[in-house]
Motif scaffolding. Sequence first.
Motif, short mmCIF file in Angstrom:
data_model
loop_
_atom_site.label_atom_id
_atom_site.label_comp_id
_atom_site.label_asym_id
_atom_site.label_seq_id
_atom_site.Cartn_x
_atom_site.Cartn_y
_atom_site.Cartn_z
N ARG A 5 -1.01 0.39 -9.95
CA ARG A 5 0.23 0.43 -10.73
C ARG A 5 1.28 -0.52 -10.16
O ARG A 5 2.14 -1.01 -10.87
CB ARG A 5 0.78 1.86 -10.78
CG ARG A 5 0.32 2.61 -12.01
CD ARG A 5 1.20 3.81 -12.27
NE ARG A 5 0.74 4.94 -11.49
CZ ARG A 5 1.54 5.76 -10.83
NH1 ARG A 5 2.83 5.56 -10.84
NH2 ARG A 5 1.06 6.77 -10.16
N LEU A 6 1.20 -0.73 -8.86
CA LEU A 6 2.15 -1.65 -8.22
C LEU A 6 1.61 -3.08 -8.22
O LEU A 6 2.13 -3.94 -7.52
CB LEU A 6 2.42 -1.21 -6.78
CG LEU A 6 2.97 0.20 -6.58
CD1 LEU A 6 3.22 0.47 -5.10
CD2 LEU A 6 4.25 0.40 -7.36
N GLU A 7 0.56 -3.28 -8.97
CA GLU A 7 -0.08 -4.60 -9.08
C GLU A 7 -0.45 -5.16 -7.71
O GLU A 7 -0.25 -6.34 -7.44
CB GLU A 7 0.81 -5.56 -9.87
CG GLU A 7 0.92 -5.14 -11.33
CD GLU A 7 1.77 -6.06 -12.18
OE1 GLU A 7 2.13 -7.15 -11.68
OE2 GLU A 7 2.06 -5.70 -13.32
N ASP B 100 0.82 -4.68 -4.81
CA ASP B 100 1.92 -5.04 -3.88
C ASP B 100 1.97 -4.06 -2.70
O ASP B 100 2.62 -3.02 -2.75
CB ASP B 100 3.24 -5.02 -4.66
CG ASP B 100 4.38 -5.64 -3.88
OD1 ASP B 100 4.29 -5.69 -2.63
OD2 ASP B 100 5.36 -6.06 -4.51
N LEU C 279 5.47 -3.31 -1.18
CA LEU C 279 6.24 -2.35 -1.97
C LEU C 279 5.74 -0.93 -1.72
O LEU C 279 6.53 0.00 -1.58
CB LEU C 279 6.15 -2.71 -3.46
CG LEU C 279 6.90 -1.78 -4.41
CD1 LEU C 279 8.39 -1.72 -4.11
CD2 LEU C 279 6.68 -2.21 -5.88
N GLU D 45 7.05 0.26 1.52
CA GLU D 45 8.48 0.54 1.38
C GLU D 45 8.70 1.88 0.67
O GLU D 45 9.51 2.71 1.09
CB GLU D 45 9.14 -0.60 0.57
CG GLU D 45 10.66 -0.45 0.46
CD GLU D 45 11.26 -1.41 -0.56
OE1 GLU D 45 10.60 -2.39 -0.94
OE2 GLU D 45 12.39 -1.14 -1.01
N LEU D 46 7.93 2.12 -0.39
CA LEU D 46 8.07 3.36 -1.16
C LEU D 46 7.68 4.57 -0.32
O LEU D 46 8.35 5.61 -0.36
CB LEU D 46 7.22 3.29 -2.43
CG LEU D 46 7.73 2.34 -3.53
CD1 LEU D 46 6.68 2.18 -4.62
CD2 LEU D 46 9.04 2.85 -4.13
N LEU E 208 3.94 8.69 -6.40
CA LEU E 208 3.36 7.98 -5.26
C LEU E 208 1.90 8.34 -5.03
O LEU E 208 1.32 7.95 -4.02
CB LEU E 208 4.15 8.29 -4.00
CG LEU E 208 5.16 7.25 -3.55
CD1 LEU E 208 5.64 7.56 -2.15
CD2 LEU E 208 4.54 5.85 -3.59
#
Lengths: 340, 109
Positions: free
Chosen positions: B13-15, B17, B20, B23-24, B65
Amino acid sequence: MSGQPTRVAADGAGEGRVLTPPCHGDLQTAVPDAWTVLVVDDHPVARRLLEAQLEREGYLVITAANGREALERLSGRFCPLVLTDWMMPEMDGLELCRAIRGREWDSYIYLILLTARDSLDDVLMGLEAGADDYLVKPVHPMELSARLRTGRRILALERTLRDRNREIARLAVTDPLTGVYNRRYLMENLPRELARVRRYGHPLGLIMCDLDHFKEVNDTLGHAVGDEVLKEFTRRLAGQVRQGVDWLARCGGEEFVLVLPETDLAGSLAVARRLRHLVAATPFATTAGPVRVTASFGVAARPPGEADSPDAEALLARADACLYQAKAAGRNRVAGPGGR
Amino acid sequence: MAEIFRRHEVLERLEGDEDLLRELVDIFLTQSRVQLEELTAALALGDAAAIRHQAHSLKGAAAGLGAEALSHRAAQLEQAGREGDLTAAPALLQAVQEELQRFQQTAAV
């Protein structure tokens, strides 16, 4: 009743400007280069996640942690797309939807409600509160992207419609030949202007003017040239007034009215004399060659203070009577009350 | 059996990344610690509404998440708060805490 004349006969500061009804719907409400989305969620992970997804798609993103914060953000910077969580402290998503719908905004705000549940009751409650659409969390990026596209389509449609409505409203008060206001605007707005200056005890000047022997221009040179003369006449008048304050309306045929809020009789007479000279001094360039034109001017004013408060009709009648005097006295002249 | 961390799904879903995602997870762990403290305090006060709210927020973020098991536990706690019956709440909160630890260990790898 010693109101100061708030306007001394102005110099040629406004020269060259054409006074036309303002066209709304440009500048401030222009379509932004990038679409801005306001993301409202109390959880920082949800905010960051949505922000990252949206930024990847080229949206500008601003965030808020609850409904109250969202309203503050919106007041500071308009956002056409709002993506809000439902359950949040202080002000939840439903209250935010209601609050947004309960206020006037620059343009429509497309609201998408994010919910953890997918029950029919919830969906109905959300739509009832003013949401346009809803998404069940966790939101798949492709679905989010598709729903936002739908929102943009609707917003674009609304913008087109709003711009067209504005244009129609503008045309309804505009004289098509000269581009200045028409009689309808004059009759609707002169009372409003008068009410405003009366409240403050300020003056207001009115100049009624009429081209001399205009029928001869039409008869000898044709109506097309007559139209050119009218347009040039309008340009000369409009170039001499303060933009955004004074305004010009065509009442019919070759008769025009110039409204000068905050300008007293002496100031208005000075403006009229300057206009008379400006029209008579230089021939009008037309496709049929230069044409000599003169105009007559009748001036009236609402004096400062409260003693004399003519309504729109009475003031127009006074200016009209002076215009008649100017015509009777030989044309190409300015006449005010008491033969001034 | 709910998964501790549906990492691939989230990453997709975060392609892809990874930065990211890290970080999340960091934001999530920080926020969750605060929320657990607030849940503990709410439980001590018998404040069912606050429990419902915090648990709901935790549930949503955990789901976002891919912390599936944690999200389920938080949902149970939210349900207890919604029903106003806090008899099972201490055990449920305990389960949430354990699940959060498991998630932290898994996500850290």
